[in-house]
Structures are given as structure tokens and as C-alpha cells.
Design a protein around this motif. Structure first.
Motif, PDB file in Angstrom:
ATOM      1  N   THR A 155       0.818  -1.218   0.000  1.00  0.00           N
ATOM      2  CA  THR A 155       0.000   0.000   0.000  1.00  0.00           C
ATOM      3  C   THR A 155       0.852   1.268   0.000  1.00  0.00           C
ATOM      4  O   THR A 155       0.317   2.371  -0.062  1.00  0.00           O
ATOM      5  CB  THR A 155      -0.964   0.036   1.200  1.00  0.00           C
ATOM      6  N   TYR A 161      -1.983   2.746  -5.520  1.00  0.00           N
ATOM      7  CA  TYR A 161      -2.833   3.924  -5.669  1.00  0.00           C
ATOM      8  C   TYR A 161      -3.372   4.034  -7.096  1.00  0.00           C
ATOM      9  O   TYR A 161      -4.534   4.393  -7.311  1.00  0.00           O
ATOM     10  CB  TYR A 161      -2.055   5.180  -5.299  1.00  0.00           C
ATOM     11  N   GLU A 162      -2.530   3.739  -8.069  1.00  0.00           N
ATOM     12  CA  GLU A 162      -2.960   3.820  -9.467  1.00  0.00           C
ATOM     13  C   GLU A 162      -4.066   2.802  -9.752  1.00  0.00           C
ATOM     14  O   GLU A 162      -5.039   3.099 -10.459  1.00  0.00           O
ATOM     15  CB  GLU A 162      -1.762   3.588 -10.383  1.00  0.00           C
ATOM     16  N   ASN A 165      -7.303   3.971  -8.064  1.00  0.00           N
ATOM     17  CA  ASN A 165      -7.838   5.157  -8.713  1.00  0.00           C
ATOM     18  C   ASN A 165      -8.474   4.805 -10.055  1.00  0.00           C
ATOM     19  O   ASN A 165      -9.574   5.272 -10.381  1.00  0.00           O
ATOM     20  CB  ASN A 165      -6.733   6.193  -8.923  1.00  0.00           C
ATOM     21  N   LYS A 201      -7.642   4.282   2.954  1.00  0.00           N
ATOM     22  CA  LYS A 201      -7.003   4.765   1.735  1.00  0.00           C
ATOM     23  C   LYS A 201      -7.940   4.651   0.539  1.00  0.00           C
ATOM     24  O   LYS A 201      -7.671   5.208  -0.528  1.00  0.00           O
ATOM     25  CB  LYS A 201      -5.697   4.005   1.475  1.00  0.00           C
ATOM     26  N   ALA A 205      -9.747   7.276  -3.505  1.00  0.00           N
ATOM     27  CA  ALA A 205     -10.092   6.701  -4.809  1.00  0.00           C
ATOM     28  C   ALA A 205     -11.599   6.697  -5.033  1.00  0.00           C
ATOM     29  O   ALA A 205     -12.062   6.293  -6.099  1.00  0.00           O
ATOM     30  CB  ALA A 205      -9.544   5.281  -4.920  1.00  0.00           C
TER      31      ALA A 205
END
Length: 347
Positions: A155, A161-162, A165, A201, A205
Motif C-alpha cells: 500500500t 494507488y494507481e 484510482n 485509503k 479513490a
């Protein structure tokens, strides 16, 4: 944190109880016991030099197997290098799991009809792959979901993250499962992120996020089942954080957990052992016995012995084997190497 069973195997959240039959509950327990035996045997084989790279899974059986239990056969699985049990129960022959550990190319050849990619070594790369496969399923009108697994350390990677998202932006049917065993390789999760949870997290997103007791198979199954249903119904992806613990080292490649974990912490998490917790729950319902457990243990040992024998009888890997499967049409440099090694191997 979603929890259904406490450490004593008692139901503490009746409303969240998943709709599982007695046979399904027993099958889930069987898979967990089977995997614990397999894990013990794999570590022994590694010490004997009969198995190569291996990432221990003891302690994470509920997180791994209860979530996979919520999958359908046509769903896609994108595992990390630790997630071999899910891959096997999703259809990969056990022999191939052993070949993968030995670095044999046949261990990475997923059989036709098994919707999975081979275990990902690059940390978090499976997150972006998962988003892509999920979008493909959506565009084709499939009622299936792409599932991916990764640790807490992943993470902190960009691909994590990509992937989230991308999946969130396209409302792709994906389920991201972060197995938070607290230490990645050796860095405590508190030192790698300022987030209070990994599940939160998901907020950036724009997708759902949930934190689950990863030592509780019923909670893990319930959360994963709901995430799958949401994805199939067009409600987008979910990030699931399972709070779990690996009792062994990160991998057999020289890691020493005593350098970064205390005995007190180990003892604390051993009391939360998912097998003990689920065993108590099933015994109280009259669904599990010592005989059932022994039968499962013997079945695991027999299967491992047979798969290992088959792996031992598999033709040894050659350099030319690897070159031939790299491209459908070999470029000139690989063609030159193929000719060179063909000559060497013929001597």
C-alpha cells in the motif's frame, strides 16, 4: 473493524453472519487445516533443499481462504507470491505450485479454464493488472469480478494507488484485498504510513473500504461476499483490509522475524489463531471432530506426497526451454542464443 467470531469462537455479531450451509462451513475449515499442514511441509521441504522460494502462510489462512471461498470459478484471481493457497483452491494443480517454488517455467503455466495470473513478484503490480482485468470484464458485460491480494507493504507503492484510482474512476468490478500482517518484510505498518487504517485509503479513490478481523474466517467471507455482490451489481470496487498475522518469516530467503518482532507480540497473535477460533465455533455446533481433523491432515499429506512425486518426475528445465517460450517469433538475438544453447545441451 468487522468481526463475527471472537477469540473463543463465539458469535459476537449475529447480524453479520454469512449464509453458509453446514457443509460449506466444514469445507472452509477443511481448507484451512489442509493449508496449515501444507505450510508446515513446505517449510520442511525448503530446509531439505527440495523446494525453492516459499512465503509462509500460517496465521493468514482465514484471510486467504475465506476470501477465496467467496469467489466464483469464473472470477479472476491475481495473487502475490504468498497467495499460492488461493491459487490452488481456484484451480491450479498442487504440482504446479511446487514447480513454481522451484522456479520451473511449467509452474507459471496456468491451465486452460483457470482464471488467474501467475503469482506477482513485483510489489503491488497486481493492483494495476486487477484494475485492467476488471475493466475488461465490465466492457464485455461479464458478471464476474477480479480479485487481487497484497500485503500492507504494497500500500506504499504507486501501483496500489494507481490501481485503486483507475478502478474507482471506471467503476470496475474489482476487489482489492490488503492482508495487513503488520510488518511487510520488517517495517512496522505504523512507520510506513500515517493512515490510521489501510482501509481508509479507499476514500481518496472514491471507493468502498472496510477493515476486517483477518483471523475471523466468517467476517472475512462476509466482507468479501458483499464486496463481490456490489461489484457485480455495478456499484464499483472495494478495498478490504484484513488484520492478520504471519507466524513465520516473510519468506525462506533469509528473513529472521525475531529481529523486528517481540515474543510478546507473537504470543498475543497466537491466541487469535484462526484455526483454533473456527474449530471451537464448529465443535460447538457439532460440525467438527478430531476424526474430521485427522482425516483432513492425512489427505493433505497424501496430496502433497503425490504432487511432490509428480514435480520430481517433471523433466528438468533447460535454457532452451526458456528461450523457446519467450516469444512466438524469436528476435535475432534470442535465435542466436537458442542455437548456441541447443549445441551446448546436445553435448
Amino acid at each position: 473493524m468487522l468481526q463475527i467470531l471472537n477469540e473463543e469462537g463465539e458469535v459476537v455479531n449475529e447480524k453479520a453472519m454469512p449464509d453458509l450451509s453446514d457443509d460449506e462451513l466444514k469445507e472452509l475449515m477443511r481448507r484451512m487445516v489442509y493449508t496449515r499442514i501444507w505450510d508446515q511441509r513446505a517449510l520442511s521441504l525448503n530446509r531439505q533443499g527440495r523446494l525453492g522460494f516459499y512465503a509462509p502462510v500460517a496465521g493468514q489462512e482465514a484471510s486467504m481462504l475465506a476470501s477465496e471461498f467467496a469467489m466464483e470459478d469464473e472470477d479472476w484471481l491475481l495473487p502475490s507470491y504468498r497467495d499460492i493457497p488461493q491459487l490452488v483452491f481456484h484451480g491450479l494443480p498442487l504440482t504446479k505450485a511446487f514447480l513454481y517454488s522451484r522456479g520451473h517455467f511449467m509452474g507459471g503455466q496456468i491451465p486452460e479454464g483457470v482464471n488467474a495470473l501467475m503469482p506477482q513478484i513485483i510489489i503491488a503490480a497486481q493492483c494495476t493488472q486487477c484494475a485492467g482485468i476488471a475493466l475488461g470484464l465490465k466492457k464485455r458485460g461479464k458478471k464476474n469480478v477480479a480479485f487481487t491480494y497484497f500485503g500492507d507493504g504494497a500500500t506504499s507503492q504507486g501501483d496500489f494507488y494507481e490501481g485503486l484510482n483507475f478502478a474507482g474512476a471506471y467503476q470496475a468490478p474489482a476487489v482489492f484485498i490488503s492482508q495487513n500482517n503488520r510488518f511487510a518484510i520488517s517495517v512496522p505498518v505504523e512507520k510506513q504510513t500515517a493512515s490510521k487504517t489501510l482501509a481508509q485509503k479507499s476514500v481518496a479513490a472514491g471507493i468502498r473500504g472496510i477493515q476486517v478481523d483477518g483471523m475471523d474466517p466468517l467476517a472475512v467471507y462476509a466482507a468479501t461476499k458483499e464486496a463481490r455482490e456490489n461489484a457485480v451489481n455495478g456499484e464499483g470496487p472495494t478495498l478490504i483490509e484484513t488484520l492478520t498475522y504471519r507466524y513465520g518469516p516473510h519468506t525462506t530467503a533469509g528473513d529472521d522475524p525475531t529481529r523486528y518482532r517481540t515474543e510478546e507480540l507473537d504470543n498475543e497473535w497466537e491466541k487469535k489463531d484462526p484455526l483454533i477460533r473456527f474449530r471451537k465455533f464448529l465443535e460447538n455446533k457439532g460440525l467438527w471432530s478430531k476424526e474430521e481433523e485427522e482425516k483432513t491432515v492425512e489427505q493433505a499429506k497424501d496430496d502433497i506426497k503425490a504432487a511432490l512425486k509428480e514435480a520430481d518426475n517433471t523433466p528438468k528445465q533447460k535454457v532452451t526451454d526458456l528461450i523457446k517460450i519467450m516469444s512466438e517469433t524469436l528476435p535475432y538475438n534470442l535465435q542466436e542464443q537458442l542455437e548456441e544453447y541447443t549445441e551446448k545441451e546436445s553435448k
